[in-house]
Motif scaffolding. Structure first.
Motif, PDB file in Angstrom:
ATOM      1  N   LYS A  52       0.846  -1.201   0.000  1.00 55.61           N
ATOM      2  CA  LYS A  52       0.000   0.000   0.000  1.00 55.61           C
ATOM      3  C   LYS A  52       0.880   1.249   0.000  1.00 55.61           C
ATOM      4  CE  LYS A  52      -3.595   2.280   2.764  1.00 55.61           C
ATOM      5  NZ  LYS A  52      -2.851   3.322   3.480  1.00 55.61           N
ATOM      6  N   GLU A  53       1.872   1.280   0.854  1.00 56.04           N
ATOM      7  CA  GLU A  53       2.758   2.453   0.919  1.00 56.04           C
ATOM      8  C   GLU A  53       3.483   2.659  -0.403  1.00 56.04           C
ATOM      9  OE1 GLU A  53       3.066   4.694   3.245  1.00 56.04           O
ATOM     10  OE2 GLU A  53       1.821   3.745   4.789  1.00 56.04           O
ATOM     11  N   MET A  54       3.980   1.560  -0.980  1.00 59.28           N
ATOM     12  CA  MET A  54       4.748   1.710  -2.226  1.00 59.28           C
ATOM     13  C   MET A  54       3.856   2.181  -3.373  1.00 59.28           C
ATOM     14  SD  MET A  54       7.620  -1.267  -2.123  1.00 59.28           S
ATOM     15  CE  MET A  54       6.676  -2.680  -1.648  1.00 59.28           C
ATOM     16  N   ILE A  55       2.647   1.627  -3.446  1.00 59.94           N
ATOM     17  CA  ILE A  55       1.754   2.068  -4.531  1.00 59.94           C
ATOM     18  C   ILE A  55       1.384   3.535  -4.327  1.00 59.94           C
ATOM     19  CG2 ILE A  55      -0.447   1.734  -5.703  1.00 59.94           C
ATOM     20  CD1 ILE A  55      -0.419  -1.156  -4.936  1.00 59.94           C
ATOM     21  N   GLU A  56       1.140   3.910  -3.085  1.00 60.09           N
ATOM     22  CA  GLU A  56       0.778   5.314  -2.838  1.00 60.09           C
ATOM     23  C   GLU A  56       1.915   6.247  -3.257  1.00 60.09           C
ATOM     24  OE1 GLU A  56      -2.683   4.854   0.563  1.00 60.09           O
ATOM     25  OE2 GLU A  56      -0.762   5.707   1.165  1.00 60.09           O
ATOM     26  N   ASN A  57       3.139   5.825  -3.020  1.00 61.29           N
ATOM     27  CA  ASN A  57       4.268   6.643  -3.487  1.00 61.29           C
ATOM     28  C   ASN A  57       4.250   6.754  -5.005  1.00 61.29           C
ATOM     29  OD1 ASN A  57       5.331   7.241  -1.006  1.00 61.29           O
ATOM     30  ND2 ASN A  57       6.806   5.559  -1.004  1.00 61.29           N
ATOM     31  N   SER A  58       3.929   5.634  -5.682  1.00 62.47           N
ATOM     32  CA  SER A  58       3.892   5.666  -7.149  1.00 62.47           C
ATOM     33  C   SER A  58       2.802   6.608  -7.643  1.00 62.47           C
ATOM     34  CB  SER A  58       3.630   4.259  -7.702  1.00 62.47           C
ATOM     35  OG  SER A  58       4.670   3.392  -7.331  1.00 62.47           O
ATOM     36  N   GLN A  84       5.364 -12.759  -4.708  1.00 62.90           N
ATOM     37  CA  GLN A  84       5.485 -14.218  -4.624  1.00 62.90           C
ATOM     38  C   GLN A  84       5.310 -14.611  -3.170  1.00 62.90           C
ATOM     39  OE1 GLN A  84       9.251 -15.131  -6.476  1.00 62.90           O
ATOM     40  NE2 GLN A  84       8.502 -14.293  -8.414  1.00 62.90           N
ATOM     41  N   ASN A  85       4.776 -15.777  -2.940  1.00 62.60           N
ATOM     42  CA  ASN A  85       4.538 -16.267  -1.574  1.00 62.60           C
ATOM     43  C   ASN A  85       3.835 -15.220  -0.714  1.00 62.60           C
ATOM     44  OD1 ASN A  85       7.573 -17.393  -2.381  1.00 62.60           O
ATOM     45  ND2 ASN A  85       6.081 -18.917  -1.714  1.00 62.60           N
ATOM     46  N   GLY A  86       2.767 -14.694  -1.223  1.00 58.65           N
ATOM     47  CA  GLY A  86       1.992 -13.716  -0.454  1.00 58.65           C
ATOM     48  C   GLY A  86       2.744 -12.419  -0.231  1.00 58.65           C
ATOM     49  N   GLY A  87       3.864 -12.246  -0.902  1.00 56.00           N
ATOM     50  CA  GLY A  87       4.647 -11.017  -0.734  1.00 56.00           C
ATOM     51  C   GLY A  87       5.746 -11.162   0.304  1.00 56.00           C
ATOM     52  N   ILE A  88       5.716 -12.270   1.024  1.00 54.58           N
ATOM     53  CA  ILE A  88       6.669 -12.425   2.126  1.00 54.58           C
ATOM     54  C   ILE A  88       8.107 -12.549   1.591  1.00 54.58           C
ATOM     55  CG2 ILE A  88       7.325 -13.837   4.124  1.00 54.58           C
ATOM     56  CD1 ILE A  88       4.277 -14.672   4.217  1.00 54.58           C
ATOM     57  N   THR A  89       8.286 -13.315   0.518  1.00 57.02           N
ATOM     58  CA  THR A  89       9.651 -13.463  -0.017  1.00 57.02           C
ATOM     59  C   THR A  89       9.956 -12.448  -1.113  1.00 57.02           C
ATOM     60  OG1 THR A  89       8.891 -15.082  -1.639  1.00 57.02           O
ATOM     61  CG2 THR A  89       9.736 -15.951   0.455  1.00 57.02           C
ATOM     62  N   PHE A  90       8.913 -11.972  -1.800  1.00 56.68           N
ATOM     63  CA  PHE A  90       9.178 -11.091  -2.950  1.00 56.68           C
ATOM     64  C   PHE A  90       7.998 -10.157  -3.224  1.00 56.68           C
ATOM     65  CE2 PHE A  90       8.971 -10.110  -7.479  1.00 56.68           C
ATOM     66  CZ  PHE A  90      10.289  -9.767  -7.795  1.00 56.68           C
ATOM     67  N   MET A  91       8.328  -8.858  -3.322  1.00 61.43           N
ATOM     68  CA  MET A  91       7.326  -7.875  -3.766  1.00 61.43           C
ATOM     69  C   MET A  91       8.042  -6.922  -4.715  1.00 61.43           C
ATOM     70  SD  MET A  91       5.572  -6.551  -0.225  1.00 61.43           S
ATOM     71  CE  MET A  91       6.765  -6.791   1.067  1.00 61.43           C
ATOM     72  N   ARG A  92       7.366  -6.574  -5.791  1.00 61.48           N
ATOM     73  CA  ARG A  92       7.983  -5.582  -6.690  1.00 61.48           C
ATOM     74  C   ARG A  92       6.900  -4.619  -7.163  1.00 61.48           C
ATOM     75  NH1 ARG A  92      11.255  -7.957 -11.385  1.00 61.48           N
ATOM     76  NH2 ARG A  92       9.226  -8.745 -12.021  1.00 61.48           N
ATOM     77  N   VAL A  93       7.192  -3.339  -7.036  1.00 59.42           N
ATOM     78  CA  VAL A  93       6.261  -2.324  -7.531  1.00 59.42           C
ATOM     79  C   VAL A  93       7.008  -1.486  -8.563  1.00 59.42           C
ATOM     80  CG1 VAL A  93       4.835  -0.333  -6.922  1.00 59.42           C
ATOM     81  CG2 VAL A  93       5.019  -2.258  -5.333  1.00 59.42           C
ATOM     82  N   THR A  94       6.472  -1.456  -9.766  1.00 58.98           N
ATOM     83  CA  THR A  94       7.111  -0.700 -10.853  1.00 58.98           C
ATOM     84  C   THR A  94       6.164   0.393 -11.318  1.00 58.98           C
ATOM     85  OG1 THR A  94       8.268  -2.676 -11.593  1.00 58.98           O
ATOM     86  CG2 THR A  94       8.048  -0.904 -13.209  1.00 58.98           C
ATOM     87  N   ASP A  95       6.684   1.618 -11.439  1.00 57.43           N
ATOM     88  CA  ASP A  95       5.813   2.691 -11.940  1.00 57.43           C
ATOM     89  C   ASP A  95       6.508   3.495 -13.024  1.00 57.43           C
ATOM     90  OD1 ASP A  95       7.252   5.032 -10.911  1.00 57.43           O
ATOM     91  OD2 ASP A  95       6.580   4.439  -8.917  1.00 57.43           O
ATOM     92  N   ASN A  96       5.715   4.323 -13.696  1.00 64.45           N
ATOM     93  CA  ASN A  96       6.283   5.208 -14.720  1.00 64.45           C
ATOM     94  C   ASN A  96       6.145   6.666 -14.274  1.00 64.45           C
ATOM     95  OD1 ASN A  96       3.563   5.539 -14.946  1.00 64.45           O
ATOM     96  ND2 ASN A  96       3.461   5.364 -17.179  1.00 64.45           N
TER      97      ASN A  96
END
Ligand code: ADP
Ligand code: MG
Length: 657
Positions: free
Chosen positions: A29-35, A48-60
């Motif tokens: 939520k915080e990362m998307i809000e920054n985007s 991946q794995n519910g975000g526990i092992t991997f989360m990636r937020v990419t924006d333009n």
């Protein structure tokens, strides 16, 4: 020696981080809000794995300038406000400057970013708050943040995380809400390699709703578009017939931020009075825009609650917005007798179920010559398909019968009762409404009809007698109470709904749903919010024990292939939604308590309703079963099921003894 220690910086940071980043969903939520704050029009989230092992937020979005990169990770580092006065006109989603510092102190984080004014980007890596590398990197304008191994350095926090699937659903829920709040941004969500959400970013709320909740849901909506004193309310509300048994699909966004607003909920409730049944709640996606000075977003750390400087204007705007939309889209067909005069109308009269006449008529009402509806009774009697049944049947099955006062009231009682249970278990939902039948907006003329029905003149004959019990069926009063005579000694008056409810409840409980399921010819799909969905699919056995045959249909939906006997098709969806909501809300209850609530709920819905027509066989069956098993004397809600009037008492009243 004193016992107070000043915590070292690292410990203090970890504690602060724990408040901002509770689980993968809050980091996302915080990362998307920054985007969003960075002006992005395209945001892709992968976990991946519910975000526990991997989360990636990419924006333009605009990207972070080289000189700001390290600063952005310091506590209280923000580009969004500078001075105290700025707090009064925050228009960005973030402003505390806590998110990046918090997330980076409890994970292994990599940032790739290029500001729109720079030719080359930066790759910056931090592990548990410690810088690992800072290098040039070729990357497009915008920002990508990769977060690995959340809480790897705080095992205590790690323990509080739920199963991957639950954490993943919580992330999905956050993305759903954000996608609905920003239809102008194209969101993509990839979960364990599978793309599960893709919004178009075409700026239309309806398109976002379609992507998030699916076609069926999107098709059952009424548009809302209204302005009052500088407050605009835009979006969609479900048609009254599609109202849901709880508020989990009421989405309010204030200035682009998803919020829980009791004021807005109350306004909808009030506006829907008379259109939506008691205990039902319309789903909605409403965007409310208010001048920034009029709200205080600084109330709750996760900013899910807002406080208005003045609640009234918000209430009024939402109320009038919804009311106006409902009035403009009133599709209810009013069944009046003028329609019936039209020949075609007869083809619409439903064939009544074959049933044996109810003889419990002790009093003959004079049929008024001036009865404006007499022609209908005549017409029905002479109309072919109905004539083949007992003529008295037609009187009870006029098309207006569904609107009988009694039926409406009983229906409302049942709904209200179920709702009381829900409200009791959902302390945060404080808005409780009660509506009287008069508020159901049924014109008086329509209500009168049922009272002017022709009454069958026929002596009640002893229709049914079982030698064992010497039980004689006398009839039914007010389409609600079964009257039987027993052993020449007493008259038993049975509330048919309460008795039937109790029987179903006992049977479900005893046999755990076995043999009580009826296969549906056409399976029904039910869409749930991600939280309720998660609870439902992890508790499919509970549904089974309640005679539902349900499977996971993926991505927020269930498919119902079978449902408890007697449960009306139109009640299946709301029962399932309600059960899922209840299971999700009451995680801490022990299983048997939960099952008990569910049995009550299903039994109440499945039982024949007071005010509805029942066959004589049904009534006799209920009376016999009740007589055979004295433990059935109270309904599961504790109300009595039957009353006994002794012959002695009766004779005393008439001065015979
Ligand atoms: P806040 O959002 O409260 O300002 P954060 O810790 O979330 O604090 O972010 C710190 C700063 O980093 C932001 O103020 C912003 O300048 C910058 N930033 C973070 N994420 C992005 C992004 N995706 N695009 C551009 N700038 C970003
Ligand atoms: Mg932020």
């Amino acid at each position: 020696m004193g016992v107070i220690n000043v915590l070292d910086k690292h410990v203090a940071e970890l504690i602060a981080a724990g408040e901002v980043v509770e689980r993968p969903a809050s980091a996302i939520k915080e990362m998307i809000e920054n985007s969003i704050d960075a002006g992005s029009s395209d945001i892709t989230v992968e976990i991946q794995n519910g975000g526990i092992t991997f989360m990636r937020v990419t924006d333009n979005g605009c990207g972070i300038m080289r000189d700001d990169v390290k600063l952005a990770f310091l506590p209280h580092a923000t580009s969004k406000i500078k001075l105290e006065n700025d707090l009064d006109r925050i228009s960005t989603l973030g402003f505390r400057g806590e998110a990046l510092s918090s997330i980076s102190s409890v994970s292994r984080l990599q940032l790739l970013t290029r500001n729109e004014n720079e030719d080359i980007g930066i790759s910056y890596e931090i592990d548990g708050g410690e810088e690992v590398s800072f290098d040039d990197a070729g990357c497009p304008v915008g920002t990508t943040i990769i977060v690995r191994d959340l809480f790897y350095n705080i095992p205590a926090r790690m323990k509080f995380l739920k199963k991957d699937r639950a954490e993943g659903n919580a992330v999905a829920n956050v993305i759903d809400k954000i996608a609905l709040s920003h239809p102008e941004i194209a969101f993509t969500f990839i979960r364990d390699g599978k793309r599960v959400l893709n919004t178009s970013g075409d700026g239309k709320i309806k398109s976002a709703i379609y992507s998030v909740y699916g076609r069926d849901f999107a098709n059952g909506l009424i548009p809302v578009n209204y302005e009052l004193n500088g407050i605009t309310v835009k979006g969609y509300i479900s048609k009254p017939v599609n109202a849901r048994p709880n508020r989990s699909m009421q989405n309010f966004f204030i200035n682009g931020r998803y919020v829980k607003s009791v004021t807005a909920m109350a306004a909808i409730e009030e506006a829907c009075k008379g259109n939506v049944m008691v205990g039902k709640f319309p789903a909605c996606v409403l965007h409310i825009s208010i001048p920034f000075e009029a709200i205080d977003v600084n109330v709750h750390p996760s900013k899910i609650e807002v406080r208005f400087i003045n609640e009234r204007p918000v209430f009024d705007a939402v109320y009038h917005a919804v009311k106006t939309s409902l009035n403009n889209n009133d599709e209810r067909k009013s069944v009046t007798f003028n329609n019936a005069r039209n020949d075609n109308a007869f083809s619409e009269i439903k064939k009544p179920k074959p049933f044996v006449t109810t003889p419990a008529v002790f009093e003959k009402k004079e049929e008024k010559k001036s009865d404006p509806f007499a022609y209908l009774n005549e017409a029905i009697k002479s109309s072919k398909p109905i004539k083949s049944f007992n003529p008295s049947v037609s009187n009870f099955n006029s098309p207006t019968d569904i609107y009988s006062k009694e039926a409406v009231r009983r229906e409302a009682d049942i709904e209200h009762k179920i709702q009381e249970n829900i409200n009791r278990t959902k302390p945060e939902d404080t808005v409780i409404v009660s509506k009287s039948k008069n508020e159901l907006n049924i014109p008086d003329e329509e209500l009168i009809v049922n009272e002017t029905k022709e009454v069958v003149e026929k002596e009640p004959e002893p229709l049914y007698a079982q030698p064992k019990n010497k039980l004689t069926f006398l009839g039914e009063a007010f389409k609600t109470y079964i009257l039987v005579e027993k052993n020449d000694k007493e008259i038993i008056i049975i509330d048919k709904h309460a008795a039937h409810e109790r029987m179903i409840y006992e049977r479900l409980k005893k046999e755990r749903g076995a043999g009580f399921t009826q296969v549906l010819l056409q399976p029904i799909t039910v869409t749930l919010n991600k939280n309720d969905y998660e609870s439902a699919i992890s508790n499919l056995d509970m549904f089974k024990e309640c005679a539902f045959d349900i499977e996971d249909f993926g991505n927020g939906s269930l498919i119902v292939r079978g449902a408890p006997q007697y449960l009306d098709i139109s009640d299946i969806e709301s029962s399932v939604i309600e059960m899922a909501g209840y299971i999700a809300q009451n995680k801490k209850d022990i299983r048997s308590e939960k099952m008990d609530w569910i049995y009550h709920n299903v039994a109440c819905r499945a039982a024949i309703k007071g005010g509805n027509i029942s066959t004589r066989e049904e009534l006799i069956d209920i009376a016999n079963k009740l007589d055979e098993d004295p433990t059935l004397r109270y309904c599961p809600h504790g109300r009595p099921v039957c009353m006994v009037l002794s012959r002695y008492e009766l004779e005393k009243q008439f001065g015979r003894v």
